[in-house]
Design a protein around this motif. Structure first.
Motif, PDB file in Angstrom:
ATOM      1  N   LEU A 335     -34.343 -37.019 -27.801  1.00 17.77           N
ATOM      2  CA  LEU A 335     -35.707 -36.931 -27.624  1.00 17.77           C
ATOM      3  C   LEU A 335     -36.473 -36.768 -28.864  1.00 17.77           C
ATOM      4  CD1 LEU A 335     -38.322 -36.508 -25.787  1.00 17.77           C
ATOM      5  CD2 LEU A 335     -37.698 -34.305 -25.634  1.00 17.77           C
ATOM      6  N   ILE A 336     -35.682 -35.711 -29.513  1.00 16.96           N
ATOM      7  CA  ILE A 336     -35.985 -35.248 -30.978  1.00 16.96           C
ATOM      8  C   ILE A 336     -35.987 -36.516 -31.873  1.00 16.96           C
ATOM      9  CG2 ILE A 336     -35.450 -33.732 -32.900  1.00 16.96           C
ATOM     10  CD1 ILE A 336     -34.568 -31.911 -31.077  1.00 16.96           C
ATOM     11  N   ILE A 337     -35.030 -37.291 -32.000  1.00 15.34           N
ATOM     12  CA  ILE A 337     -34.730 -38.465 -32.952  1.00 15.34           C
ATOM     13  C   ILE A 337     -35.838 -39.448 -32.410  1.00 15.34           C
ATOM     14  CG2 ILE A 337     -33.330 -40.295 -33.360  1.00 15.34           C
ATOM     15  CD1 ILE A 337     -30.869 -38.663 -32.950  1.00 15.34           C
ATOM     16  N   GLY A 338     -36.031 -39.705 -31.101  1.00 16.16           N
ATOM     17  CA  GLY A 338     -37.072 -40.620 -30.616  1.00 16.16           C
ATOM     18  C   GLY A 338     -38.258 -40.116 -31.288  1.00 16.16           C
ATOM     19  N   GLY A 339     -38.865 -39.032 -31.031  1.00 15.06           N
ATOM     20  CA  GLY A 339     -39.957 -38.630 -31.465  1.00 15.06           C
ATOM     21  C   GLY A 339     -40.260 -38.643 -33.099  1.00 15.06           C
ATOM     22  N   GLY A 340     -39.181 -38.119 -33.718  1.00 17.97           N
ATOM     23  CA  GLY A 340     -39.372 -38.502 -35.134  1.00 17.97           C
ATOM     24  C   GLY A 340     -39.673 -39.743 -35.826  1.00 17.97           C
ATOM     25  N   MET A 341     -38.702 -40.737 -35.213  1.00 18.71           N
ATOM     26  CA  MET A 341     -39.022 -42.241 -35.369  1.00 18.71           C
ATOM     27  C   MET A 341     -40.334 -42.615 -35.098  1.00 18.71           C
ATOM     28  SD  MET A 341     -35.902 -43.272 -36.811  1.00 18.71           S
ATOM     29  CE  MET A 341     -36.017 -45.053 -36.507  1.00 18.71           C
ATOM     30  N   ALA A 342     -41.050 -42.074 -33.835  1.00 21.79           N
ATOM     31  CA  ALA A 342     -42.119 -42.712 -33.792  1.00 21.79           C
ATOM     32  C   ALA A 342     -43.117 -42.274 -34.802  1.00 21.79           C
ATOM     33  CB  ALA A 342     -42.424 -42.073 -32.372  1.00 21.79           C
ATOM     34  N   VAL A 343     -43.221 -41.007 -35.153  1.00 19.56           N
ATOM     35  CA  VAL A 343     -43.993 -40.355 -36.268  1.00 19.56           C
ATOM     36  C   VAL A 343     -43.923 -41.101 -37.507  1.00 19.56           C
ATOM     37  CG1 VAL A 343     -44.351 -38.431 -37.569  1.00 19.56           C
ATOM     38  CG2 VAL A 343     -43.973 -38.064 -35.206  1.00 19.56           C
ATOM     39  N   LEU A 344     -42.515 -41.487 -37.828  1.00 21.61           N
ATOM     40  CA  LEU A 344     -42.408 -42.275 -39.161  1.00 21.61           C
ATOM     41  C   LEU A 344     -42.759 -43.505 -39.063  1.00 21.61           C
ATOM     42  CD1 LEU A 344     -38.435 -41.162 -39.936  1.00 21.61           C
ATOM     43  CD2 LEU A 344     -40.746 -40.330 -41.060  1.00 21.61           C
ATOM     44  N   ILE A 345     -42.586 -44.255 -37.867  1.00 23.83           N
ATOM     45  CA  ILE A 345     -43.196 -45.664 -37.955  1.00 23.83           C
ATOM     46  C   ILE A 345     -44.883 -45.714 -37.830  1.00 23.83           C
ATOM     47  CG2 ILE A 345     -43.673 -47.572 -36.326  1.00 23.83           C
ATOM     48  CD1 ILE A 345     -40.819 -47.073 -35.312  1.00 23.83           C
ATOM     49  N   LEU A 346     -45.576 -44.517 -37.246  1.00 23.47           N
ATOM     50  CA  LEU A 346     -46.761 -44.584 -37.259  1.00 23.47           C
ATOM     51  C   LEU A 346     -47.362 -44.012 -38.713  1.00 23.47           C
ATOM     52  CD1 LEU A 346     -47.658 -42.483 -34.033  1.00 23.47           C
ATOM     53  CD2 LEU A 346     -48.245 -44.981 -34.355  1.00 23.47           C
TER      54      LEU A 346
END
Length: 360
Positions: A335-346
């Motif tokens: 969950l943390i990795i997925g949220g971090g990847m989403a923020v980086l992509i945005l």
């Protein structure tokens, strides 16, 4: 009205709604049962029957086939599997998906009761059980020591009673160890001389080794039950048991048998950390939280170890809560990795932190 406009015009109301949803989620999370497998009701039933002294062929012909014939016509059955082995019969019923297992088990018990009278006299009563994946041990504890003969007594008198008092622990069973056994070695020459058989000796011992009620005694306004404790408490009680002779008179068990206080033959050998020991399987109550029960048992182990005799150690051999904690940690990590990847992509596409925070 759009949700964005409503949020701008009514910020306090929106904050209260969000806080209410968060509070509801927090309360639900605290009351959520944590377990390795979901609670499911598998459409599987098992019928076990014991038949002491019988071989596989006798068990199949006299026990398994009559039960199969009675159960094969039940509605909703998909498959019947049976196993006939020395001294026991096992029949597994697989029902179709969607079958009401409670009603099906009632019908199974009715059919078994109809056939029970046709089974051999030496056969035990068939036992109908349902398969419940929740009824598996959540922990396995090892009780080890150099003196194997003491472990069974220590487990039954000190360890098991303490563990069963832990909240949401249903039962604790043992495997391995030595079981005390009183053996009577009959003198065949003496039996022939007195005209007795081994069956008569067994009947005499069974008749003497029991307790019974002796009636009621009135004491003032109360009535007290009188109970006679006739069970054997020592080897002397067994040795002095009277055996009636066919020609009249009595003899004692000591006259025709040698009494040995020993242990039953070991069918399995259990070792804990390369030392002789036994295994304690801990079962939790239905609906209990596996992680919480395991934590309580872990605390109880430390308290029990302080009371155990010197040279005996209680350790954890298997703990199902470890796999549950590992699964939860893996979910949180993803969950943390997925949220971090989403923020980086945005941030990569929007190239500004302010619109990224708005999106979040």
């Amino acid at each position: 009205m759009k949700l964005s406009n409503l949020s701008i015009k009514r910020p306090i109301g929106l904050i209260m709604i969000v806080l209410g949803i968060l509070a509801l989620g927090f309360v639900s999370l605290r009351n959520l049962t944590i377990d390795l497998f979901p609670e499911i009701d598998l459409p599987v039933a098992a019928i076990t029957t014991t038949y002491s002294g019988a071989g596989p062929q006798e068990v199949e012909q006299l026990v398994t086939r009559p039960l199969e014939s009675a159960l094969s016509s039940l509605q909703g059955i998909d498959t019947i599997q049976s196993t006939s082995q020395p001294n026991a019969s096992l029949i597994i019923l697989l029902f179709q998906n969607g079958t009401n297992l409670d009603n099906a088990l009632l019908e199974v018990r009715e059919r078994v009761d109809q056939v029970k009278g046709m089974l051999p006299d030496n056969a035990g009563d068939p036992s109908v059980m349902r398969f419940d994946p929740q009824q598996t041990p959540i922990m396995a504890l090892g009780l080890a020591g150099t003196d194997l003969s003491r472990l069974e007594n220590v487990a039954e008198t000190q360890v098991i009673p303490y563990l069963e008092r832990v909240d949401h622990v249903a039962s604790v069973t043992t495997m391995g160890g030595l079981t005390r056994e009183i053996q009577l070695v009959l003198d065949q020459a003496q039996l022939r001389q007195y005209g007795l058989s081994a069956g008569q000796i067994a009947q005499a011992l069974q008749a003497e080794n029991r307790s019974a009620s002796a009636g009621v005694v009135s004491k003032g306004s109360q009535e007290q039950q009188i109970r006679i404790n006739g069970e054997f408490t020592s080897l002397r009680d067994i040795a002095s048991t009277l055996i009636p002779l066919p020609a009249g008179g009595h003899i004692t068990v000591a006259d025709i048998a040698e009494i040995n206080d020993t242990f039953a033959d070991e069918s399995t050998i259990t070792q804990v950390n390369d030392e002789p020991g036994l295994i304690l399987s801990v079962m939790k109550q239905s609906g209990g939280n596996t992680v919480e029960v395991a934590e309580r048992v872990g605390k109880a182990i430390g308290q029990i170890q302080e009371r155990l005799p010197e040279g005996i150690e209680l350790t954890v051999v298997m703990d199902m809560s470890i796999f549950i904690r590992s699964s939860i940690d893996s979910v949180l990590q993803n969950l943390i990795i997925g949220g971090g990847m989403a923020v980086l992509i945005l941030l990569l596409f929007l190239r500004s932190i302010r619109p990224v925070m708005v999106k979040i």
